[in-house]
Design an enzyme around this catalytic site. Structure first.
Site, PDB file in Angstrom:
ATOM      1  N   GLU A  38      -1.080  -8.882   4.213  1.00  0.00           N
ATOM      2  CA  GLU A  38      -1.169  -9.458   5.554  1.00  0.00           C
ATOM      3  C   GLU A  38      -2.599  -9.649   6.006  1.00  0.00           C
ATOM      4  O   GLU A  38      -2.968 -10.272   7.085  1.00  0.00           O
ATOM      5  CB  GLU A  38      -0.383  -8.433   6.422  1.00  0.00           C
ATOM      6  CG  GLU A  38      -1.209  -7.055   6.540  1.00  0.00           C
ATOM      7  CD  GLU A  38      -0.983  -5.955   5.398  1.00  0.00           C
ATOM      8  OE1 GLU A  38      -0.842  -6.378   4.347  1.00  0.00           O
ATOM      9  OE2 GLU A  38      -0.804  -4.870   5.800  1.00  0.00           O
ATOM     10  N   SER A  43      -0.485 -10.988  38.607  1.00  0.00           N
ATOM     11  CA  SER A  43      -2.031 -10.510  38.780  1.00  0.00           C
ATOM     12  C   SER A  43      -2.733 -11.802  38.584  1.00  0.00           C
ATOM     13  O   SER A  43      -4.179 -11.526  38.935  1.00  0.00           O
ATOM     14  CB  SER A  43      -2.599  -9.477  37.399  1.00  0.00           C
ATOM     15  OG  SER A  43      -2.400 -10.095  36.191  1.00  0.00           O
ATOM     16  N   HIS A  53      -3.188  -5.655   0.487  1.00  0.00           N
ATOM     17  CA  HIS A  53      -2.615  -5.841   1.726  1.00  0.00           C
ATOM     18  C   HIS A  53      -2.693  -7.295   1.910  1.00  0.00           C
ATOM     19  O   HIS A  53      -3.560  -8.014   2.281  1.00  0.00           O
ATOM     20  CB  HIS A  53      -3.585  -5.285   2.863  1.00  0.00           C
ATOM     21  CG  HIS A  53      -3.594  -3.862   2.991  1.00  0.00           C
ATOM     22  ND1 HIS A  53      -2.475  -3.323   4.001  1.00  0.00           N
ATOM     23  CD2 HIS A  53      -4.382  -2.853   2.598  1.00  0.00           C
ATOM     24  CE1 HIS A  53      -2.881  -1.969   3.797  1.00  0.00           C
ATOM     25  NE2 HIS A  53      -3.853  -1.545   3.130  1.00  0.00           N
ATOM     26  N   CYS A  95       0.871  -1.327  -0.088  1.00  0.00           N
ATOM     27  CA  CYS A  95      -0.093  -0.022   0.022  1.00  0.00           C
ATOM     28  C   CYS A  95       0.827   1.338  -0.006  1.00  0.00           C
ATOM     29  O   CYS A  95       1.528   1.377  -0.912  1.00  0.00           O
ATOM     30  CB  CYS A  95      -0.897  -0.083   1.158  1.00  0.00           C
ATOM     31  SG  CYS A  95      -2.377   1.227   1.067  1.00  0.00           S
TER      32      CYS A  95
END
Ligand code: XMP
Length: 612
Positions: free
Chosen positions: A180, A232, A178, A86
């Site tokens: 990905e 935690s 894209h 892109c």
């Protein structure tokens, strides 16, 4: 950012131009067992020399307008292959004498027609389904470059040239789409072709190797000292604890679980039991510091202020306990993961969306002084879970929903009781108009919550929607409201019997009473999700208390936020079984002081997962 370290692996640099998906590119490369590291565009050229290839990410900036053109251009002098996606594609075209114009935008699916065989597309068909999201386009390429593919919008539709370009002499490539994102059907194969074939990276980066390396690194950093870890009970800190135990031995690992008063119902008791059951209990300490936290938070309304106070109080309690227990010469261990850093604005381009508790200024100072050890700081949650499996941690623990470090503190909205109706003159009619088109009524709420818009933090109003439009239509209505009504970053859907005529903020702070009420509502929600078998189907489901009286009744609106997500960087609302919502209507609306119940139907962006 994670500290610099030498690597024995072939590695790829992902240059993050601030687009949505740089992290996704890195994850996809790592799934090929090749190390990928995120780099900033202005990092010095030396930082790029160790890589075998470079991927330039997308960006919200416009290449055609010369935006964001001030980066380390010396990367183009390196001999390693470079591919751009892109914005990166457009930058490569421009750098080598091509032309980029503002126009030719495409959104969503497109068909990529390949002009000839090329290693970048090895093993793929002549036509590939790809995913587009761009305003700018490459309209010509410079010397040595050729068009490798163009797109067609539908059968015989408009064409778009230079959707894939390349120069085998320069070893520079670019694709407008894209690869990905999962919607580019064979995107993973394209990334694999670049990384493995074109760059020739050897796939040596596995979780096993990562674990070995981190163990080594922790040993080096800790030396003769010890690690004192804030545990935690969540996935990240438990995985970190197990890794530390492996690295420095259980004798030199101290765990501190702090009840900050912001935990879930009975949570602290369970956490301490769990740590012991995992064999991490040799030095597992527990402290009830709820008074310290509640005192520090009294009267505080602003979300970022609350986050800062919670983070600082953690450190105060930690240091006090270290002194009390006589643990000297220790490093602070944290289970920080990559999104914690990115959301806190940990890179130059990233805006501070929220300051995560493990990234408050005092922790940053300790990091600078080498006093903090964080073996998970480069990982995403899915990778942490994988590492946890490697360490033999039980599945139920690893697949628990994420719970934020500041706990219920960021799910208990506070108010000084003053109505915040800024922009309502425009918002009210506009929201009503859009909602009406979907058979819904809308009530903008005179309080604010945190969101993220175009990669920037937002602090805006939610809208309460009411009506029987059905799930899909409500989501569509929310999408239209986000698009057309300024000043709105969240939509919630009323589960109460009718739309209130008015909502008024009630003065409210962080108090034990309110937290107890939130704990009850949250316990009902969690119990319902588990019993209905929905828990494992969703990413997370915060329950939030908003201090609002509806038509003069009650003082808290309860909002439930069930979402699907892959990595918490984006999210979509999750549809829950009707029977479960009915159950909650009955039990939650009956809790004392509860004025109403709603379900959050916002995507991220523009809302964030948590409300603060
Ligand atoms: P948001 O609300 O930014 O949350 O969409 C993304 C993910 O991060 C979690 N979260 C936190 N986790 N410390 C944490 O450890 C924090 O301060 C914090 N704030 C948000 C959130 O629950 C979600 O999974």
């Amino acid at each position: 950012m994670a500290e610099e370290h030498e690597t024995a692996h072939d590695a790829i640099a992902v240059v993050d131009f601030g687009g949505q998906y740089a992290h996704l590119i890195a994850t996809k490369v790592r799934r090929l067992h090749v190390l990928a590291e995120i780099r900033q565009p202005e990092d010095p050229i030396e930082a790029f020399r160790k890589y075998k290839g470079i991927i330039l990410s997308g960006s919200p900036a416009l290449s055609s307008q010369g935006e964001d053109s001030d980066y380390t251009k010396e990367i183009y002098d390196l001999e390693v292959p470079i591919v751009g996606f892109c914005f990166g594609h457009q930058e490569i075209a421009k750098h080598y004498g091509g032309q980029v114009v503002h126009g030719g935008r495409e959104w969503g699916p497109a068909s990529l027609h390949l002009v000839r065989d090329h290693p970048l597309f090895a093993g793929l068909g002549k036509v590939e389904r790809v995913w587009m999201s761009h305003f700018d386009s490459v309209v010509s390429v410079g010397p040595g470059f050729e068009e490798l593919g163009y797109t067609m919008l539908g059968e015989g539709g408009a064409g778009h040239r230079f959707a894939a370009i390349g120069s085998d002499t320069h070893r520079r490539y670019g694709v407008q789409f894209h690869p990905e994102v999962d919607d580019t059907e064979h995107g993973d194969e394209m990334i694999a072709n670049f990384v493995l074939r074109i760059c020739g990276c050897r796939p040596s980066w596995t979780m096993e190797r990562y674990l070995e390396e981190q163990v080594e690194r922790v040993r080096r950093q800790v030396g003769d000292h010890s690690v004192f870890l804030l545990a935690s009970g969540g996935v990240d800190s438990t995985v970190a604890a197990k890794l530390f135990a492996m690295a420095v031995g259980a004798d030199r690992l101290h765990l501190l679980h702090v009840d900050n008063g912001l935990m879930r119902k009975d949570e602290s008791r369970k956490v301490v039991e769990m740590l012991r059951a995992l064999g991490l209990g040799r030095h597992a300490h527990f402290v009830d510091a709820s008074d310290d936290f509640l005192r520090a938070l009294a009267g505080v309304v602003a979300p970022e202020r609350k986050r800062a106070i919670i983070g600082e109080t953690f450190i105060e309690v930690f240091e006090r306990e270290a002194r009390r227990l006589g643990i000297e010469d220790h490093l602070l261990g944290q289970g920080t993961i990559y999104p914690d850093t990115i959301e806190t604005g940990g890179t130059k381009r990233a805006d501070t969306i929220k300051t995560h508790h493990n990234r408050v200024p005092i922790v940053e100072e300790m990091i600078a002084a080498g006093k903090v050890v964080e073996p998970l700081a480069e990982l995403y949650k899915v990778e942490v879970r994988e590492l946890g499996e490697q360490l033999g941690l039980p599945r139920e623990l690893l697949w628990r929903h994420p719970f934020p470090g500041p706990g219920l503190g960021v799910r208990l909205l506070c108010s000084d009781g003053i109505e915040d109706r800024e922009g309502f003159g425009e918002i009210e009619p506009a929201a009503a108009r859009v909602a009406e088109q979907y058979g819904l009524a809308a009530l903008p709420l005179p309080i604010r919550s945190v969101g993220v818009k175009a990669d920037l933090r937002s602090y805006e109003h939610p809208v309460l929607l009411h009506g029987d439009a059905g799930w899909e239509r409500v989501l569509e209505a929310a999408g239209m409201i986000f698009r057309h009504v300024p000043g709105i970053n969240r939509c919630i859907w009323n589960l109460g019997p009718r739309l209130p005529r008015e909502a008024r903020p009630v003065q409210a702070g962080v108090t034990r009473e309110r937290l107890d009420l939130l704990r009850e509502a949250d316990a009902i929600v969690m119990d319902g999700l588990r019993r209905s078998g929905t828990y494992d189907q969703i990413w997370q489901c915060p329950t939030v208390l908003v201090p609002l009286a509806l038509d003069g009744q009650g003082c808290e609106l309860v909002v439930v936020r069930p979402i699907h997500s892959e990595r918490a960087m984006t999210a979509t609302p999750a549809r829950l079984p009707e029977a479960l919502l009915d159950e909650w209507r009955e039990s939650i609306l009956a809790l004392p002081g509860v004025a109403g119940l709603a379900i959050d139907v916002s995507t991220k962006p523009p809302a964030t997962i948590e409300w603060e």
